[in-house]
Motif scaffolding. Structure first.
Motif, PDB file in Angstrom:
ATOM      1  N   MET A   1       0.847  -1.182   0.000  1.00 33.56           N
ATOM      2  CA  MET A   1       0.000   0.000   0.000  1.00 33.56           C
ATOM      3  C   MET A   1       0.889   1.240   0.000  1.00 33.56           C
ATOM      4  SD  MET A   1      -3.111   1.194  -0.074  1.00 33.56           S
ATOM      5  CE  MET A   1      -3.650  -0.457  -0.310  1.00 33.56           C
ATOM      6  N   ASP A   2       0.519   2.203  -0.815  1.00 28.76           N
ATOM      7  CA  ASP A   2       1.243   3.474  -0.870  1.00 28.76           C
ATOM      8  C   ASP A   2       0.793   4.349   0.302  1.00 28.76           C
ATOM      9  OD1 ASP A   2       2.355   2.652  -3.357  1.00 28.76           O
ATOM     10  OD2 ASP A   2       0.526   3.304  -4.363  1.00 28.76           O
ATOM     11  N   LEU A  34      -1.805   8.509   5.500  1.00 27.62           N
ATOM     12  CA  LEU A  34      -2.906   8.135   4.630  1.00 27.62           C
ATOM     13  C   LEU A  34      -2.438   6.992   3.750  1.00 27.62           C
ATOM     14  CD1 LEU A  34      -3.763  11.766   3.507  1.00 27.62           C
ATOM     15  CD2 LEU A  34      -4.728  10.524   5.452  1.00 27.62           C
ATOM     16  N   GLN A  35      -3.132   5.872   3.785  1.00 28.59           N
ATOM     17  CA  GLN A  35      -2.767   4.726   2.966  1.00 28.59           C
ATOM     18  C   GLN A  35      -3.780   4.602   1.834  1.00 28.59           C
ATOM     19  OE1 GLN A  35      -2.049   1.203   5.314  1.00 28.59           O
ATOM     20  NE2 GLN A  35      -0.648   2.287   6.659  1.00 28.59           N
ATOM     21  N   LEU A  36      -3.268   4.567   0.611  1.00 26.96           N
ATOM     22  CA  LEU A  36      -4.089   4.549  -0.597  1.00 26.96           C
ATOM     23  C   LEU A  36      -3.221   4.157  -1.768  1.00 26.96           C
ATOM     24  CD1 LEU A  36      -4.546   8.197  -1.870  1.00 26.96           C
ATOM     25  CD2 LEU A  36      -2.937   7.580  -0.092  1.00 26.96           C
ATOM     26  N   ARG A  39      -0.842   4.988  -7.609  1.00 29.82           N
ATOM     27  CA  ARG A  39      -0.438   4.596  -8.954  1.00 29.82           C
ATOM     28  C   ARG A  39      -0.934   5.593 -10.015  1.00 29.82           C
ATOM     29  NH1 ARG A  39      -0.477  -1.319 -10.865  1.00 29.82           N
ATOM     30  NH2 ARG A  39       1.705  -0.974 -11.317  1.00 29.82           N
ATOM     31  N   LYS A  40      -2.234   5.905 -10.028  1.00 27.64           N
ATOM     32  CA  LYS A  40      -2.763   6.827 -11.044  1.00 27.64           C
ATOM     33  C   LYS A  40      -2.153   8.210 -10.911  1.00 27.64           C
ATOM     34  CE  LYS A  40      -7.173   4.639 -12.001  1.00 27.64           C
ATOM     35  NZ  LYS A  40      -8.631   4.773 -11.968  1.00 27.64           N
ATOM     36  N   ALA A  41      -1.962   8.675  -9.685  1.00 30.10           N
ATOM     37  CA  ALA A  41      -1.343   9.987  -9.483  1.00 30.10           C
ATOM     38  C   ALA A  41       0.079   9.994 -10.033  1.00 30.10           C
ATOM     39  CB  ALA A  41      -1.342  10.356  -8.006  1.00 30.10           C
ATOM     40  N   GLY A  42       0.806   8.912  -9.804  1.00 28.26           N
ATOM     41  CA  GLY A  42       2.172   8.818 -10.319  1.00 28.26           C
ATOM     42  C   GLY A  42       2.221   8.744 -11.833  1.00 28.26           C
ATOM     43  N   GLU A  43       1.276   8.025 -12.409  1.00 31.38           N
ATOM     44  CA  GLU A  43       1.260   7.877 -13.868  1.00 31.38           C
ATOM     45  C   GLU A  43       0.804   9.142 -14.581  1.00 31.38           C
ATOM     46  OE1 GLU A  43      -1.335   4.512 -14.290  1.00 31.38           O
ATOM     47  OE2 GLU A  43       0.278   3.063 -13.923  1.00 31.38           O
ATOM     48  N   LYS A  89     -13.606   7.147   0.208  1.00 30.43           N
ATOM     49  CA  LYS A  89     -13.613   6.448  -1.080  1.00 30.43           C
ATOM     50  C   LYS A  89     -12.202   6.259  -1.637  1.00 30.43           C
ATOM     51  CE  LYS A  89     -18.244   7.800  -2.332  1.00 30.43           C
ATOM     52  NZ  LYS A  89     -19.106   8.570  -3.184  1.00 30.43           N
ATOM     53  N   GLN A  90     -11.283   7.176  -1.320  1.00 30.56           N
ATOM     54  CA  GLN A  90      -9.923   7.072  -1.829  1.00 30.56           C
ATOM     55  C   GLN A  90      -9.001   6.298  -0.892  1.00 30.56           C
ATOM     56  OE1 GLN A  90     -11.452  10.432  -1.587  1.00 30.56           O
ATOM     57  NE2 GLN A  90     -10.303  11.668  -3.046  1.00 30.56           N
ATOM     58  N   LEU A  91      -9.261   6.384   0.406  1.00 30.25           N
ATOM     59  CA  LEU A  91      -8.333   5.840   1.397  1.00 30.25           C
ATOM     60  C   LEU A  91      -8.658   4.401   1.769  1.00 30.25           C
ATOM     61  CD1 LEU A  91      -8.088   8.906   3.786  1.00 30.25           C
ATOM     62  CD2 LEU A  91      -6.457   8.199   2.033  1.00 30.25           C
ATOM     63  N   LYS A  92      -7.613   3.675   2.095  1.00 28.47           N
ATOM     64  CA  LYS A  92      -7.754   2.329   2.654  1.00 28.47           C
ATOM     65  C   LYS A  92      -7.605   2.356   4.170  1.00 28.47           C
ATOM     66  CE  LYS A  92      -7.968   0.469  -1.421  1.00 28.47           C
ATOM     67  NZ  LYS A  92      -9.276   0.382  -2.005  1.00 28.47           N
ATOM     68  N   LYS A  93      -6.761   3.286   4.645  1.00 25.87           N
ATOM     69  CA  LYS A  93      -6.479   3.356   6.076  1.00 25.87           C
ATOM     70  C   LYS A  93      -5.931   4.740   6.416  1.00 25.87           C
ATOM     71  CE  LYS A  93      -4.147   0.315   9.323  1.00 25.87           C
ATOM     72  NZ  LYS A  93      -3.139  -0.750   9.422  1.00 25.87           N
ATOM     73  N   ILE A  94      -6.254   5.214   7.622  1.00 26.95           N
ATOM     74  CA  ILE A  94      -5.679   6.448   8.164  1.00 26.95           C
ATOM     75  C   ILE A  94      -5.094   6.115   9.527  1.00 26.95           C
ATOM     76  CG2 ILE A  94      -6.047   8.841   8.891  1.00 26.95           C
ATOM     77  CD1 ILE A  94      -8.676   8.825   7.345  1.00 26.95           C
ATOM     78  N   ILE A  95      -3.891   6.585   9.768  1.00 25.48           N
ATOM     79  CA  ILE A  95      -3.265   6.460  11.082  1.00 25.48           C
ATOM     80  C   ILE A  95      -2.936   7.873  11.554  1.00 25.48           C
ATOM     81  CG2 ILE A  95      -1.307   5.564  12.409  1.00 25.48           C
ATOM     82  CD1 ILE A  95      -1.084   3.354  10.251  1.00 25.48           C
TER      83      ILE A  95
END
Length: 120
Positions: A1-2, A34-36, A39-43, A89-95
């Motif tokens: 995860m990024d 923020l874990q998400l 890939r699309k942002a990088g591309e 909707k964008q995030l998988k996890k927040i710490i």
């Protein structure tokens, strides 16, 4: 995860159990992770394909300036609620980590830190 991390955000707040803490205030430090997928942002090199960390910073700043809590756990939970309602909707996890330095305890230590997380 990024991951996107914002480290050592500093805010002057009026949080605490004791009346003196609420009256005098104190500085807190906050880390947010923020874990998400990035890939699309990088591309695409397009900010709309990621979570804008300037907006996240502003949301945290607004929350810390508008609310007062007895516990830093309450502050962290409120910030997580705000971020979840906007970015779930964008995030998988927040710490989130919140550090408090001016703790009225008869001991020698650097700080008190709590960590909370939410998964989506």
């Amino acid at each position: 995860m990024d991951k996107i991390r914002i480290n050592n955000l500093k805010f002057y707040t009026h949080n605490g159990v004791l009346k003196e803490e609420k009256r005098l205030g104190q500085q807190l430090e906050i880390d947010i992770e923020l874990q998400l997928s990035l890939r699309k942002a990088g591309e695409t090199d397009d900010v709309s394909q990621t979570v804008n960390y300037a907006e996240v910073n502003e949301k945290i700043a607004q929350h810390t300036s508008h609310y007062s809590y007895d516990l830093i756990e309450g502050l962290a939970s409120g910030i997580l609620d705000d971020l979840e309602s906007t970015y779930s909707k964008q995030l998988k996890k927040i710490i989130i980590r919140v550090r408090k330095y001016s703790v009225p305890m008869p001991s020698i230590f650097d700080n008190i830190e709590i960590e909370m997380e939410r998964e989506f």
